[in-house]
Enzyme design. Structure first.
Site, PDB file in Angstrom:
ATOM      1  CE  LYS A  54      -3.832  -2.453   2.101  1.00 36.17           C
ATOM      2  NZ  LYS A  54      -4.795  -2.669   3.181  1.00 36.17           N
ATOM      3  CD  GLN A  98      -3.610  -4.248   6.386  1.00 40.32           C
ATOM      4  OE1 GLN A  98      -3.822  -3.183   5.803  1.00 40.32           O
ATOM      5  NE2 GLN A  98      -3.889  -5.398   5.824  1.00 40.32           N
ATOM      6  CG  ASP A 121      -9.735   0.097   5.163  1.00 40.57           C
ATOM      7  OD1 ASP A 121      -9.476  -0.471   4.087  1.00 40.57           O
ATOM      8  OD2 ASP A 121      -8.985   0.068   6.167  1.00 40.57           O
TER       9      ASP A 121
HETATM   10  N1  L34 Z   1      -7.937  -2.119   7.242  1.00 41.86           N
HETATM   11  N2  L34 Z   1      -7.311  -4.289   6.799  1.00 41.86           N
HETATM   12  C1  L34 Z   1      -7.776  -3.109   6.355  1.00 41.86           C
HETATM   13  N3  L34 Z   1      -8.096  -2.890   5.058  1.00 41.86           N
HETATM   14  C2  L34 Z   1      -7.942  -3.869   4.142  1.00 41.86           C
HETATM   15  O1  L34 Z   1      -8.313  -3.668   2.882  1.00 41.86           O
HETATM   16  C3  L34 Z   1      -7.417  -5.108   4.558  1.00 41.86           C
HETATM   17  N4  L34 Z   1      -7.156  -6.139   3.674  1.00 41.86           N
HETATM   18  C4  L34 Z   1      -7.427  -7.516   4.112  1.00 41.86           C
HETATM   19  C5  L34 Z   1      -6.704  -7.717   5.453  1.00 41.86           C
HETATM   20  N5  L34 Z   1      -6.777  -6.543   6.328  1.00 41.86           N
HETATM   21  C6  L34 Z   1      -7.150  -5.311   5.909  1.00 41.86           C
HETATM   22  C7  L34 Z   1      -6.121  -6.148   2.796  1.00 41.86           C
HETATM   23  O2  L34 Z   1      -5.464  -5.152   2.514  1.00 41.86           O
HETATM   24  C8  L34 Z   1      -6.820  -8.324   2.985  1.00 41.86           C
HETATM   25  N6  L34 Z   1      -5.949  -7.391   2.278  1.00 41.86           N
HETATM   26  C9  L34 Z   1      -5.067  -7.754   1.235  1.00 41.86           C
HETATM   27  C10 L34 Z   1      -4.340  -6.811   0.522  1.00 41.86           C
HETATM   28  C11 L34 Z   1      -3.491  -7.170  -0.493  1.00 41.86           C
HETATM   29  C12 L34 Z   1      -3.327  -8.488  -0.841  1.00 41.86           C
HETATM   30  C13 L34 Z   1      -4.035  -9.442  -0.149  1.00 41.86           C
HETATM   31  C14 L34 Z   1      -4.901  -9.078   0.875  1.00 41.86           C
HETATM   32  C15 L34 Z   1      -2.359  -8.826  -1.935  1.00 41.86           C
HETATM   33  O3  L34 Z   1      -1.703  -7.974  -2.477  1.00 41.86           O
HETATM   34  N7  L34 Z   1      -2.229 -10.105  -2.283  1.00 41.86           N
HETATM   35  C16 L34 Z   1      -1.306 -10.538  -3.314  1.00 41.86           C
HETATM   36  C17 L34 Z   1      -0.236 -11.440  -2.718  1.00 41.86           C
HETATM   37  C18 L34 Z   1       0.590 -10.723  -1.723  1.00 41.86           C
HETATM   38  C19 L34 Z   1       1.580 -11.608  -0.991  1.00 41.86           C
HETATM   39  O4  L34 Z   1       2.481 -12.133  -1.658  1.00 41.86           O
HETATM   40  O5  L34 Z   1       1.469 -11.758   0.229  1.00 41.86           O
HETATM   41  C20 L34 Z   1      -2.089 -11.253  -4.394  1.00 41.86           C
HETATM   42  O6  L34 Z   1      -1.642 -11.269  -5.532  1.00 41.86           O
HETATM   43  O7  L34 Z   1      -3.147 -11.809  -4.061  1.00 41.86           O
END
Ligand code: L34
Length: 295
Positions: A54, A98, A121
């Site tokens: 982010k 987060q 959010d």
């Molecule tokens: N306050 N908390 C708040 N806002 C959010 O919108 C989130 N979320 C969830 C968990 N807690 C939060 C996220 O940001 C889930 N989440 C999130 C964000 C990004 C990714 C997955 C979940 C992401 O970029 N996933 C990648 C893989 C990343 C890795 O290698 O770990 C993908 O390609 O799916």
């Protein structure tokens, strides 16, 4: 049928390109620089990875970014004081705390304390309520990303039978709400399944669009879907490590099996995850415009 892949990485890239241009114009025409504060309490590796992405993305787009890391032992009072300071800071248009927070902290109290105008959010009850009545200022990032994936891949949403598996406050409930609104890119018939559902397969087999946020690998298998379904896999499960020590990620859907029946499917990684991050950027730009009276 073998499914086409809906690339969140690619669609997120397109939206970020659009945002980059908009941010340049806001600066040039209005001397306005959107600002985002990201708050991470503790050292959960997944949260560190997401908050890192982010922060990195906001810097790439020209958003002013303030990254605030606090130790696991942070008290409720300290966190509330931090939120209060960010609420008052005019450079900060969006505040992201987060989740999940360490267990000793009261998540609800923290989310309620964020100024709804800075709640990028979309988790504050004011914003949840506004979405419910069809007057949203901010759509929560993951569900908004899912809607954009569907729209930008040309999936027919209006009139579709949408089945959501999972009823969390951050995915299941808001995506159901978004897709049932009477507006373009929505207007679907929505069913929500959860741990209390008697026969999940009965519902999932009827889905034209199946959105899975169950939080468990292989929650949906090929025998549970119909031929031609569009599948959005929201799950991010860490199931082990590679020889090099990198986390192995899988979704909530048995991708190999389901892709033989689906017409389109999102991968994990590279599906919904990158969209979540991108929609946070979009909400931050919107927050800056709302604060400046430009939206
Ligand atoms: N306050 N908390 C708040 N806002 C959010 O919108 C989130 N979320 C969830 C968990 N807690 C939060 C996220 O940001 C889930 N989440 C999130 C964000 C990004 C990714 C997955 C979940 C992401 O970029 N996933 C990648 C893989 C990343 C890795 O290698 O770990 C993908 O390609 O799916």
């Amino acid at each position: 049928m073998t499914a086409s892949i809906i690339s969140g990485t690619e669609i997120a890239r397109q939206i970020r390109e659009e945002l980059k241009q908009e941010i340049i114009e806001l600066k040039a025409k209005h001397n306005l620089v959107p600002g985002l504060a990201t708050v991470l309490v503790g050292e959960d590796p997944a949260s560190q990875s997401y908050v890192g992405a982010k922060e990195k993305t906001s810097i790439e787009l020209g958003i002013y970014s303030e990254r605030i890391d606090r130790p696991e032992k942070t008290t409720q009072e300290e966190l509330m004081a931090l939120v209060d300071r960010l609420n008052k800071d005019p450079k900060i248009h969006g505040i992201l705390v987060q989740l999940p927070l360490p267990k000793h902290l009261d998540e609800t109290e923290v989310l309620y304390a964020i100024n709804p105008k800075k709640d990028v959010d979309g988790f504050h009850p004011v914003n949840v309520g506004k979405l419910m009545i069809g007057e949203p200022d901010y759509l929560p990032c993951t569900p908004h990303g899912i809607q954009q994936l569907l729209i930008r891949s040309g999936v027919q949403i209006e009139g579709a039978e949408v089945v959501v598996v999972g009823r969390s406050n951050i995915v299941g409930k808001p995506i159901a709400n978004i897709l049932l609104q009477k507006r373009p890119g929505a207007n679907a018939t929505v069913t929500v399944c959860h741990t209390g559902t008697r026969d999940i397969s009965f519902h999932t087999k009827r889905a034209d669009i199946l959105i899975v946020a169950a939080g468990r690998p292989k929650a949906v298998t090929a025998d549970m879907v119909k031929e031609g379904v569009v599948v959005i896999d929201v799950g991010v499960n860490r199931v082990g490590k590679t020889a090099e020590g990198k986390a192995i990620l899988v979704g909530d859907v048995d991708f190999e099996g389901v892709k033989e029946k689906a017409s389109a499917i999102t991968p994990v990684p590279g599906g919904v995850g990158p969209m979540t991050i991108t929609m946070l950027m979009l909400n931050t730009v919107r927050a800056a415009k709302l604060a400046a009276g430009l939206a």
